[in-house]
Design a protein around this motif. Structure first.
Motif, PDB file in Angstrom:
ATOM      1  N   THR A 240       0.836  -1.200   0.000  1.00 49.70           N
ATOM      2  CA  THR A 240       0.000   0.000   0.000  1.00 49.70           C
ATOM      3  C   THR A 240       0.867   1.245   0.000  1.00 49.70           C
ATOM      4  OG1 THR A 240      -1.761  -1.167   1.183  1.00 49.70           O
ATOM      5  CG2 THR A 240      -1.816   1.236   1.248  1.00 49.70           C
ATOM      6  N   ASN A 241       1.961   1.201   0.729  1.00 47.84           N
ATOM      7  CA  ASN A 241       2.887   2.327   0.777  1.00 47.84           C
ATOM      8  C   ASN A 241       3.541   2.555  -0.584  1.00 47.84           C
ATOM      9  OD1 ASN A 241       4.167   4.391   2.331  1.00 47.84           O
ATOM     10  ND2 ASN A 241       6.048   3.179   2.295  1.00 47.84           N
ATOM     11  N   VAL A 242       3.930   1.466  -1.249  1.00 47.84           N
ATOM     12  CA  VAL A 242       4.526   1.573  -2.578  1.00 47.84           C
ATOM     13  C   VAL A 242       3.503   2.120  -3.576  1.00 47.84           C
ATOM     14  CG1 VAL A 242       5.388   0.200  -4.530  1.00 47.84           C
ATOM     15  CG2 VAL A 242       6.288  -0.178  -2.233  1.00 47.84           C
ATOM     16  N   PHE A 243       2.266   1.651  -3.469  1.00 48.19           N
ATOM     17  CA  PHE A 243       1.190   2.136  -4.333  1.00 48.19           C
ATOM     18  C   PHE A 243       1.034   3.656  -4.180  1.00 48.19           C
ATOM     19  CE2 PHE A 243      -3.393   3.213  -4.647  1.00 48.19           C
ATOM     20  CZ  PHE A 243      -3.592   2.944  -5.987  1.00 48.19           C
ATOM     21  N   ARG A 244       1.066   4.116  -2.939  1.00 51.80           N
ATOM     22  CA  ARG A 244       0.927   5.547  -2.695  1.00 51.80           C
ATOM     23  C   ARG A 244       2.140   6.322  -3.218  1.00 51.80           C
ATOM     24  NH1 ARG A 244       3.045   8.624   1.082  1.00 51.80           N
ATOM     25  NH2 ARG A 244       3.661   6.837   2.355  1.00 51.80           N
ATOM     26  N   LEU A 245       3.343   5.856  -2.883  1.00 52.30           N
ATOM     27  CA  LEU A 245       4.561   6.585  -3.233  1.00 52.30           C
ATOM     28  C   LEU A 245       4.818   6.652  -4.729  1.00 52.30           C
ATOM     29  CD1 LEU A 245       7.036   5.370  -0.449  1.00 52.30           C
ATOM     30  CD2 LEU A 245       6.052   7.657  -0.700  1.00 52.30           C
ATOM     31  N   PHE A 246       4.503   5.560  -5.426  1.00 50.20           N
ATOM     32  CA  PHE A 246       4.846   5.516  -6.853  1.00 50.20           C
ATOM     33  C   PHE A 246       3.647   5.734  -7.769  1.00 50.20           C
ATOM     34  CE2 PHE A 246       8.517   3.677  -4.872  1.00 50.20           C
ATOM     35  CZ  PHE A 246       9.556   4.204  -5.607  1.00 50.20           C
ATOM     36  N   PHE A 247       2.558   5.013  -7.520  1.00 49.99           N
ATOM     37  CA  PHE A 247       1.425   5.173  -8.432  1.00 49.99           C
ATOM     38  C   PHE A 247       0.689   6.483  -8.172  1.00 49.99           C
ATOM     39  CE2 PHE A 247      -2.827   4.666 -10.105  1.00 49.99           C
ATOM     40  CZ  PHE A 247      -2.558   4.160 -11.374  1.00 49.99           C
ATOM     41  N   ILE A 248       0.284   6.722  -6.925  1.00 51.69           N
ATOM     42  CA  ILE A 248      -0.508   7.917  -6.615  1.00 51.69           C
ATOM     43  C   ILE A 248       0.311   9.191  -6.756  1.00 51.69           C
ATOM     44  CG2 ILE A 248      -1.822   9.114  -4.811  1.00 51.69           C
ATOM     45  CD1 ILE A 248      -3.257   6.671  -5.903  1.00 51.69           C
ATOM     46  N   GLU A 249       1.539   9.189  -6.243  1.00 51.76           N
ATOM     47  CA  GLU A 249       2.303  10.429  -6.178  1.00 51.76           C
ATOM     48  C   GLU A 249       3.167  10.707  -7.403  1.00 51.76           C
ATOM     49  OE1 GLU A 249       4.435  10.746  -2.502  1.00 51.76           O
ATOM     50  OE2 GLU A 249       2.652  10.413  -1.266  1.00 51.76           O
ATOM     51  N   LYS A 250       3.468   9.688  -8.210  1.00 50.73           N
ATOM     52  CA  LYS A 250       4.352   9.915  -9.353  1.00 50.73           C
ATOM     53  C   LYS A 250       3.723   9.565 -10.697  1.00 50.73           C
ATOM     54  CE  LYS A 250       8.623   9.532  -6.698  1.00 50.73           C
ATOM     55  NZ  LYS A 250       9.955   8.887  -6.575  1.00 50.73           N
ATOM     56  N   ILE A 251       3.094   8.397 -10.789  1.00 50.94           N
ATOM     57  CA  ILE A 251       2.546   7.974 -12.074  1.00 50.94           C
ATOM     58  C   ILE A 251       1.243   8.701 -12.392  1.00 50.94           C
ATOM     59  CG2 ILE A 251       1.613   6.007 -13.360  1.00 50.94           C
ATOM     60  CD1 ILE A 251       3.620   4.252 -11.731  1.00 50.94           C
ATOM     61  N   GLN A 252       0.337   8.775 -11.409  1.00 45.68           N
ATOM     62  CA  GLN A 252      -0.958   9.419 -11.663  1.00 45.68           C
ATOM     63  C   GLN A 252      -0.865  10.896 -12.053  1.00 45.68           C
ATOM     64  OE1 GLN A 252      -3.923   8.702  -8.579  1.00 45.68           O
ATOM     65  NE2 GLN A 252      -5.182   7.622 -10.064  1.00 45.68           N
ATOM     66  N   GLN A 257      -1.819  14.855 -16.438  1.00 44.87           N
ATOM     67  CA  GLN A 257      -1.391  15.836 -17.428  1.00 44.87           C
ATOM     68  C   GLN A 257      -1.548  15.302 -18.845  1.00 44.87           C
ATOM     69  OE1 GLN A 257      -1.642  18.733 -15.764  1.00 44.87           O
ATOM     70  NE2 GLN A 257      -0.008  19.407 -17.135  1.00 44.87           N
ATOM     71  N   LEU A 258      -1.279  14.011 -19.010  1.00 45.43           N
ATOM     72  CA  LEU A 258      -1.469  13.374 -20.315  1.00 45.43           C
ATOM     73  C   LEU A 258      -2.929  13.502 -20.753  1.00 45.43           C
ATOM     74  CD1 LEU A 258      -0.483  11.575 -22.661  1.00 45.43           C
ATOM     75  CD2 LEU A 258      -0.882   9.589 -21.197  1.00 45.43           C
ATOM     76  N   ASN A 259      -3.852  13.247 -19.825  1.00 46.01           N
ATOM     77  CA  ASN A 259      -5.281  13.394 -20.136  1.00 46.01           C
ATOM     78  C   ASN A 259      -5.603  14.830 -20.531  1.00 46.01           C
ATOM     79  OD1 ASN A 259      -5.417  10.749 -19.312  1.00 46.01           O
ATOM     80  ND2 ASN A 259      -6.490  11.159 -17.401  1.00 46.01           N
ATOM     81  N   HIS A 260      -5.026  15.774 -19.797  1.00 47.21           N
ATOM     82  CA  HIS A 260      -5.261  17.194 -20.088  1.00 47.21           C
ATOM     83  C   HIS A 260      -4.764  17.549 -21.486  1.00 47.21           C
ATOM     84  CE1 HIS A 260      -5.528  21.503 -19.575  1.00 47.21           C
ATOM     85  NE2 HIS A 260      -4.224  21.638 -19.764  1.00 47.21           N
ATOM     86  N   TYR A 261      -3.567  17.117 -21.823  1.00 46.14           N
ATOM     87  CA  TYR A 261      -3.026  17.386 -23.163  1.00 46.14           C
ATOM     88  C   TYR A 261      -3.930  16.770 -24.236  1.00 46.14           C
ATOM     89  CZ  TYR A 261       1.409  18.363 -20.684  1.00 46.14           C
ATOM     90  OH  TYR A 261       2.381  18.847 -19.853  1.00 46.14           O
ATOM     91  N   HIS A 262      -4.350  15.541 -23.972  1.00 44.70           N
ATOM     92  CA  HIS A 262      -5.188  14.836 -24.958  1.00 44.70           C
ATOM     93  C   HIS A 262      -6.453  15.639 -25.266  1.00 44.70           C
ATOM     94  CE1 HIS A 262      -7.275  11.476 -26.939  1.00 44.70           C
ATOM     95  NE2 HIS A 262      -8.324  11.864 -26.248  1.00 44.70           N
TER      96      HIS A 262
END
Length: 322
Positions: A240-252, A257-262
């Motif tokens: 859960t910590n890894v999910f938060r640190l990498f997916f929520i805080e970095k990938i999402q 922004q990708l969605n916004h550009y699209h």
């Protein structure tokens, strides 16, 4: 002082670290994430619009000495004039049409007027093809749509506003017959220097394919993620910590922004896809990357989030605990 972008801030590194950390926690063989490349751009020869050469008799040519048209025709007959980049050709043809219109006003000879009218009609009829060659065969535009040189950062350096301005300007040239000169070249250079469309599509391809892999990999690790009543699952806490640190805080955030550009660029690309003067293979390339590719990436994001949401629900983990 210029600051270089940190390699560790790129989406491919975030995904790699995300996969590696989860594998370490679960003491499992890490998922070997696939590398991605955009499909090749359509062959330039298949996109090139055929524009027959217009010839003028020497006697007619010398009859144009009273007009600016004379020097333009002479310029086209030099060695350099016969070898032109698509942008140079577009600017030349726009100037030629303007010169033909001016020469018609300046000419009193009825026979020459008739010939000038015929040439002007022909050049105006050919102009959409000249514009299509500019859009489809320019090196700068090909690079902006099909290069595999990187991913978006999700920052102003990606060049969203500049890209939209450049492509919208090029589209407007299809309806405005004027000399573009330095502005045309500067807009093409913008697309060459910051190929945002290709980086968007490269990013969504990477996220889509690698998240699909990671979702399947996590589903195969389900036996280690069971929640037992009254017992703390430390591995799940770490995950859960890894999910938060990498997916929520970095990938999402990059995905956001990708969605916004699209969505910002969609009206612009729809104009290209629906334009009557562009080739089917060029329009299909844009539609495949911008629309179909975005749908696949969105589905991968949705499925990955669904996996975690179901896991958290089954284990009574609230959003506040993530």
């Amino acid at each position: 002082m210029l600051l270089a972008c940190n390699r560790a801030d790129t989406i491919d590194d975030h995904l790699y670290e995300y996969a590696k950390r989860m594998a370490n926690i679960l003491e499992a063989e890490p998922q070997q994430l696939l590398q991605v490349s955009l499909p090749p751009y359509p062959k330039i020869t298949s996109l090139q619009q055929n524009i027959p050469t217009t010839t003028i008799k020497l006697t007619d040519f010398y009859g144009l000495k009273h007009c600016e048209l004379y020097s333009l025709v002479a310029q086209r007959n030099t060695v350099l004039g016969r070898i032109q980049l698509p942008s140079t050709r577009y600017m030349y043809e726009a100037e030629l049409i303007n010169a033909l219109q001016a020469c018609l006003i300046e000419t009193t000879d009825p026979q020459l007027q008739s010939k000038l009218t015929d040439w002007l009609t022909l050049k105006e009829k050919q102009r959409p093809k000249v514009w299509a060659n500019l859009i489809q065969t320019s090196h700068e535009i090909k690079h902006s749509l099909a290069t595999n040189t990187g991913f978006i950062y999700g920052t102003p350096s990606d060049g969203l506003n500049e890209t939209k301005t450049a492509v919208d300007y090029l589209i407007k040239l299809s309806t405005n017959n004027h000399s573009a000169n330095a502005k045309l070249e500067s807009q093409l250079k913008q697309l060459l220097d910051s190929p945002l469309p290709a980086r968007m599509w490269h990013t969504q391809l990477l996220i889509g394919i690698q998240l699909d892999q990671l979702t399947s990999w996590l589903q195969n690790q389900a036996s280690q993620l069971q929640c037992k009543s009254g017992k703390k699952n430390e591995k799940l806490d770490y995950l859960t910590n890894v999910f938060r640190l990498f997916f929520i805080e970095k990938i999402q955030p990059i995905a956001g922004q990708l969605n916004h550009y699209h969505y910002q660029l969609t009206p612009t690309f729809e104009e290209l896809v629906n334009h009557p003067h562009l080739s089917p293979s060029f329009k299909q390339y844009i539609h495949t990357q911008h629309t179909l590719g975005f749908d696949e990436y969105s589905n991968a994001m949705t499925e990955h989030l669904r996996f975690w949401q179901e896991l958290f629900k089954n284990c009574n983990i609230s959003p506040q605990q993530i």
